[in-house]
Design a protein around this motif. Structure first.
Motif, PDB file in Angstrom:
ATOM      1  N   UNK A  13       0.840  -1.202   0.000  1.00  0.00           N
ATOM      2  CA  UNK A  13       0.000   0.000   0.000  1.00  0.00           C
ATOM      3  C   UNK A  13       0.875   1.252   0.000  1.00  0.00           C
ATOM      4  N   UNK A  14       0.316   2.325  -0.497  1.00  0.00           N
ATOM      5  CA  UNK A  14       1.026   3.603  -0.481  1.00  0.00           C
ATOM      6  C   UNK A  14       1.446   3.934   0.949  1.00  0.00           C
ATOM      7  N   UNK A  15       2.677   4.420   1.067  1.00  0.00           N
ATOM      8  CA  UNK A  15       3.237   4.707   2.372  1.00  0.00           C
ATOM      9  C   UNK A  15       4.027   3.562   2.970  1.00  0.00           C
ATOM     10  N   UNK A  16       3.915   2.393   2.368  1.00  0.00           N
ATOM     11  CA  UNK A  16       4.604   1.225   2.881  1.00  0.00           C
ATOM     12  C   UNK A  16       6.040   1.124   2.406  1.00  0.00           C
ATOM     13  N   UNK A  17       6.668   0.005   2.738  1.00  0.00           N
ATOM     14  CA  UNK A  17       8.087  -0.207   2.431  1.00  0.00           C
ATOM     15  C   UNK A  17       8.310  -1.579   1.818  1.00  0.00           C
ATOM     16  N   UNK A  18       9.341  -1.672   1.021  1.00  0.00           N
ATOM     17  CA  UNK A  18       9.830  -2.938   0.477  1.00  0.00           C
ATOM     18  C   UNK A  18      11.345  -2.857   0.408  1.00  0.00           C
ATOM     19  N   UNK A  19      11.993  -4.014   0.486  1.00  0.00           N
ATOM     20  CA  UNK A  19      13.432  -4.069   0.264  1.00  0.00           C
ATOM     21  C   UNK A  19      13.718  -5.049  -0.852  1.00  0.00           C
ATOM     22  N   UNK A  20      14.344  -4.550  -1.888  1.00  0.00           N
ATOM     23  CA  UNK A  20      14.766  -5.394  -2.997  1.00  0.00           C
ATOM     24  C   UNK A  20      16.191  -5.853  -2.777  1.00  0.00           C
ATOM     25  N   UNK A  21      16.468  -7.058  -3.209  1.00  0.00           N
ATOM     26  CA  UNK A  21      17.821  -7.603  -3.144  1.00  0.00           C
ATOM     27  C   UNK A  21      18.286  -7.978  -4.538  1.00  0.00           C
ATOM     28  N   UNK A  22      19.579  -7.896  -4.745  1.00  0.00           N
ATOM     29  CA  UNK A  22      20.179  -8.300  -6.024  1.00  0.00           C
ATOM     30  C   UNK A  22      21.428  -9.103  -5.703  1.00  0.00           C
TER      31      UNK A  22
END
Length: 123
Positions: A13-22
């Motif tokens: 949802x808007x305002x939330x967070x995610x962490x991408x990994x590579x």
């Protein structure tokens, strides 16, 4: 050759967070970048990090909300995304440049690309 595998995308949802990994494997490289591409739009620069020295650059649209980092021991780069907006919805790609080319924000200066991970931000 450099192999790059992204993970961590999803729906938030808007305002939330995610962490991408590579996760990177193969030969050494100089710079890791993150780009994104929304439907009907060109691929655009998000952030980059010099693998040695950790010098970072950000697109104006994500400054103060996204943080790029790396873990040398794991040979993995990260993109922490906070305060997400619907406009951040896109497929996110990590990329590696073997040599330092001075200009870090154009796709043409990167040699290897991951498969992409979808990030969808709902309003």
């Amino acid at each position: 050759q450099v192999q790059l595998v992204e993970s961590g995308g999803g729906l938030v949802q808007a305002g939330g967070s995610l962490r991408l990994s590579c996760a990177a494997s193969g030969r050494a490289f100089n710079t890791m970048g993150w780009f994104r591409q929304a439907p009907g739009k060109n691929r655009e620069f998000v952030a980059s990090i010099r693998w040695s020295g950790a010098i970072t650059y950000y697109a104006d649209s994500v400054k103060g909300r996204f943080t790029i980092s790396r873990d040398n021991a794991k040979n993995t780069g990260y993109l922490q995304m906070n305060s997400l907006k619907p406009d951040d919805t896109a497929v996110y790609y990590c990329a590696a440049a073997i040599f330092y080319r001075g200009i870090y924000d154009i796709p043409q200066n990167y040699d290897y690309w991951g498969q992409g991970t979808q990030v969808t931000v709902s309003s």
